[in-house]
Design an enzyme around this catalytic site. Sequence first.
Site, short mmCIF file in Angstrom:
data_model
loop_
_atom_site.label_atom_id
_atom_site.label_comp_id
_atom_site.label_asym_id
_atom_site.label_seq_id
_atom_site.Cartn_x
_atom_site.Cartn_y
_atom_site.Cartn_z
CG ASP A 47 -5.14 2.70 0.77
OD1 ASP A 47 -6.11 1.94 0.65
OD2 ASP A 47 -4.01 2.34 1.18
CB SER A 103 -0.91 0.02 1.24
OG SER A 103 -1.53 1.29 1.31
CG ASP A 150 -6.54 -2.54 2.89
OD1 ASP A 150 -5.42 -2.36 3.38
OD2 ASP A 150 -7.17 -1.66 2.26
CG MET A 170 -8.19 7.51 2.62
SD MET A 170 -7.23 7.50 4.14
CE MET A 170 -6.55 5.85 4.09
CG HIS A 175 -3.98 -1.38 -1.66
ND1 HIS A 175 -5.11 -2.07 -2.03
CD2 HIS A 175 -4.35 -0.57 -0.64
CE1 HIS A 175 -6.13 -1.70 -1.26
NE2 HIS A 175 -5.69 -0.79 -0.40
CG MET A 233 -11.98 -2.31 4.86
SD MET A 233 -10.45 -1.97 3.98
CE MET A 233 -9.47 -1.17 5.26
CG MET A 266 -11.32 3.80 2.10
SD MET A 266 -9.74 3.67 2.96
CE MET A 266 -8.63 3.70 1.54
CG HIS A 323 -9.35 0.63 -0.61
ND1 HIS A 323 -8.78 0.38 0.63
CD2 HIS A 323 -10.70 0.66 -0.39
CE1 HIS A 323 -9.73 0.27 1.54
NE2 HIS A 323 -10.91 0.45 0.94
#
Length: 219
Positions: free
Chosen positions: A36, A9, A176, A38, A34, A138, A69, A67
């Site tokens: 992320d 990540s 994750d 957010m 990966h 998660m 979020m 991913h």
Amino acid sequence: MSEKKIAPSLLAADFANLQRDIEMVNASQADWFHIDVMDGVFVPNISFGMPVIEAIGRHAKKTLDVHLMIVDPDRYINDFATLGTDILTVHYEACTHLHRTLQAIKAAGMKAGVALNPHTNVALLKDCIQDIDLVCIMSVNPGFGGQSFIENTFEKVSELKALIQSKNAHTLIEIDGGVTSKNASELVAAGADVLVAGSFVFKSDHPMDTIEKLKNQVN
Ligand code: DX5
Ligand code: ZN
């Protein structure tokens, strides 16, 4: 049994040396990047957005596993496709019309993933599991790297594996949050296919060796 994948990540990378860290992952035994995203609304933290992902994409030579979020992810599906995303994962809890969202992700040429918060039961995916390429379980509450692994995850992985098999689906199971060499073997034994690891890789003394060891541990 197919090969288990490792997805470092980038949230735990050194953003002031992002190109260096991306090239380390390129040269390592890792399988995916990966990434992320957010928004400060769905989760209490803001990570990075399109310009940074565009820059990552210029150097990354492996599968981009993004991913999200964020609330209302449908708004950005085509943008992520344009950025070179291979797998786009949305949160179950952020999608009122999940089935429609999954179809839109696939229509944009990407594989479709669904992430589940720690409190979300895997059985909620029973009616759409055949439409899902990847479920991201998660194992921490999303929003931050470096948190400790929630032990209930093992049971969820087993339940999800049974659901996938009962429906003859080909969905991959990704884990994750808080993944380390201590829980990796048990996760894979329970049915995990992809292990995301942020802090465990990037905060280690030799990230490339850490990736290699994790990869060999689970294969
Ligand atoms: C958390 C993110 C994770 C995070 C994992 O919200 O979705 O991908 O980067 O980091 P570690 O491995 O440090 O728990
Ligand atoms: Zn993630």
